[in-house]
Design an enzyme around this catalytic site. Structure first.
Site, PDB file in Angstrom:
ATOM      1  N   ARG A  58      36.548  65.689  63.820  1.00  0.00           N
ATOM      2  CA  ARG A  58      35.183  65.286  64.162  1.00  0.00           C
ATOM      3  C   ARG A  58      34.750  65.819  65.525  1.00  0.00           C
ATOM      4  O   ARG A  58      33.563  66.003  65.781  1.00  0.00           O
ATOM      5  CB  ARG A  58      35.045  63.761  64.075  1.00  0.00           C
ATOM      6  CG  ARG A  58      35.021  63.255  62.642  1.00  0.00           C
ATOM      7  CD  ARG A  58      35.088  61.754  62.577  1.00  0.00           C
ATOM      8  NE  ARG A  58      36.426  61.259  62.372  1.00  0.00           N
ATOM      9  CZ  ARG A  58      36.822  60.018  62.654  1.00  0.00           C
ATOM     10  NH1 ARG A  58      35.974  59.163  63.179  1.00  0.00           N
ATOM     11  NH2 ARG A  58      38.056  59.649  62.412  1.00  0.00           N
ATOM     12  N   GLU A  95      45.130  54.539  66.487  1.00  0.00           N
ATOM     13  CA  GLU A  95      44.837  53.137  66.183  1.00  0.00           C
ATOM     14  C   GLU A  95      45.504  52.781  64.843  1.00  0.00           C
ATOM     15  O   GLU A  95      45.908  51.665  64.609  1.00  0.00           O
ATOM     16  CB  GLU A  95      43.310  52.951  66.088  1.00  0.00           C
ATOM     17  CG  GLU A  95      42.838  51.521  66.168  1.00  0.00           C
ATOM     18  CD  GLU A  95      41.316  51.420  66.050  1.00  0.00           C
ATOM     19  OE1 GLU A  95      40.640  52.440  65.820  1.00  0.00           O
ATOM     20  OE2 GLU A  95      40.808  50.287  66.169  1.00  0.00           O
TER      21      GLU A  95
END
Ligand SMILES: O=P(O)(O)OC[C@H]1O[C@H](OP(=O)(O)OP(=O)(O)O)[C@H](O)[C@@H]1O
Ligand SMILES: Nc1ncnc2[nH]cnc12
Length: 175
Positions: A58, A95
């Site tokens: 991204r 994460e």
């Protein structure tokens, strides 16, 4: 609000408990996409920057038009095994999960002032690894720039504690 209001949240993706901040709704909107690239470009056009580095995948979407608008070249920092020439790499925790990123050894010259770009900072593990690679090659990370900061996850503080500057266009409380 031009930017934050166009970002969609998907609860429990890709795992239970993760609030996924989805920029595809921002990217598909011409006003949102333009505002995103312009806000970032305006912040950096008066700073002396030599290169923009973006983190797969991204970070490529945001970083490449920013580099283009600033009249600079773009350096991809990729997931392991994707770059064809000699690389230097680092492992990091996400994460959700772990990974490794790599950069071409000839991508950064000693003394290069580099803007590091990604879409989002959560734990900061990815950006920390990317910044360390740039620094190991003699580059100076002018700032780490994100569209989204998740302040409750702690990545911004983690980077700032290492002396890195951090900027984000918007943040989302609660991870
Ligand atoms: O601050 P962190 O906890 O390190 O997490 C942030 C990183 O996680 C996401 O990328 P992801 O690895 O999911 O890859 P993608 O861009 O290819 O979807 C995001 O685009 C950042 O690169
Ligand atoms: N909560 C989140 N939303 C979107 N991308 C992420 N990458 C790491 N955490 C994320």
């Amino acid at each position: 609000m031009q930017i934050k209001s166009r970002i969609r949240t998907i609860a429990h993706y890709p795992h239970e408990g993760i609030m996924f901040r989805d920029i595809t709704t921002l990217l598909k909107d011409p006003v949102g996409l333009r505002a995103t690239i312009q806000e970032i470009t305006n912040r950096y056009k008066k700073l002396e920057i030599d290169k923009v580095a973006g983190i797969e995948s991204r970070g490529f979407i945001i970083g490449t038009p920013v580099a283009y608008e600033l009249g600079l070249g773009f350096v991809p920092i990729r997931k392991k095994g994707k770059l064809p020439a000699e690389t230097r790499g680092r492992d990091y925790q996400l994460e959700y999960g772990s990974d490794r990123i790599e950069i071409h050894v000839d991508a950064i010259q000693k003394g290069d002032r580099v803007l590091l770009v990604d879409d989002l900072i959560a734990t900061g593990g990815t950006a920390e690894a990317a910044a360390a690679l740039i620094q190991e090659m003699g580059g100076e990370v002018v700032e780490c720039c994100f569209v989204i900061d998740l302040p409750d996850v702690g990545g911004r503080l983690r980077l700032e504690n290492q002396g890195l500057k951090v900027f984000a266009l918007c943040d989302f409380e609660g991870g």
